[in-house]
Design a protein around this motif. Sequence first.
Motif, short mmCIF file in Angstrom:
data_model
loop_
_atom_site.label_atom_id
_atom_site.label_comp_id
_atom_site.label_asym_id
_atom_site.label_seq_id
_atom_site.Cartn_x
_atom_site.Cartn_y
_atom_site.Cartn_z
N UNK A 13 0.84 -1.17 0.00
CA UNK A 13 0.00 0.00 0.00
C UNK A 13 0.88 1.24 0.00
N UNK A 14 0.47 2.22 -0.72
CA UNK A 14 1.22 3.46 -0.83
C UNK A 14 1.01 4.31 0.42
N UNK A 15 2.11 4.69 1.06
CA UNK A 15 2.01 5.57 2.23
C UNK A 15 1.52 6.94 1.81
N UNK A 16 1.83 7.35 0.57
CA UNK A 16 1.35 8.63 0.08
C UNK A 16 -0.17 8.67 0.04
N UNK A 17 -0.78 7.59 -0.44
CA UNK A 17 -2.25 7.53 -0.52
C UNK A 17 -2.85 7.55 0.87
N UNK A 18 -2.28 6.79 1.79
CA UNK A 18 -2.80 6.76 3.16
C UNK A 18 -2.69 8.15 3.79
N UNK A 19 -1.59 8.83 3.55
CA UNK A 19 -1.41 10.18 4.09
C UNK A 19 -2.39 11.16 3.45
N UNK A 20 -2.63 10.98 2.15
CA UNK A 20 -3.52 11.88 1.42
C UNK A 20 -4.94 11.80 1.96
N UNK A 21 -5.40 10.60 2.27
CA UNK A 21 -6.77 10.41 2.72
C UNK A 21 -6.88 10.34 4.24
N UNK A 22 -5.77 10.35 4.94
CA UNK A 22 -5.80 10.37 6.39
C UNK A 22 -5.85 9.01 7.06
N UNK A 32 -6.15 8.31 -10.41
CA UNK A 32 -5.03 8.54 -11.35
C UNK A 32 -5.34 7.98 -12.72
N UNK A 33 -5.92 6.79 -12.75
CA UNK A 33 -6.28 6.16 -14.02
C UNK A 33 -7.32 6.99 -14.76
N UNK A 34 -8.31 7.48 -14.05
CA UNK A 34 -9.35 8.29 -14.68
C UNK A 34 -8.77 9.60 -15.21
N UNK A 35 -7.85 10.20 -14.49
CA UNK A 35 -7.21 11.44 -14.95
C UNK A 35 -6.39 11.17 -16.21
N UNK A 36 -5.68 10.05 -16.25
CA UNK A 36 -4.90 9.69 -17.44
C UNK A 36 -5.81 9.47 -18.64
#
Length: 68
Positions: free
Chosen positions: A1-10, A60-64
Amino acid sequence: MSNDAAAMFGKPYLTVQETAELLHMSRWKVFDLLRTGDLPSFKPGRHRLIPAAGLHSFVSQRLDEEAA
């Protein structure tokens, strides 16, 4: 799991309701995304949870796709 994603969503996992609120869509639309496999999830009891990293990948996929 990405720590960035966890940090982004809390937190590392989000409920269907939290995911719906973040994406500004109905809970039913989130359930449709889960049913089709567009969003990953698991059910550790009575509640379905969406990994923050999976939500991050989905967005991210939807933005791409929109950029292409």
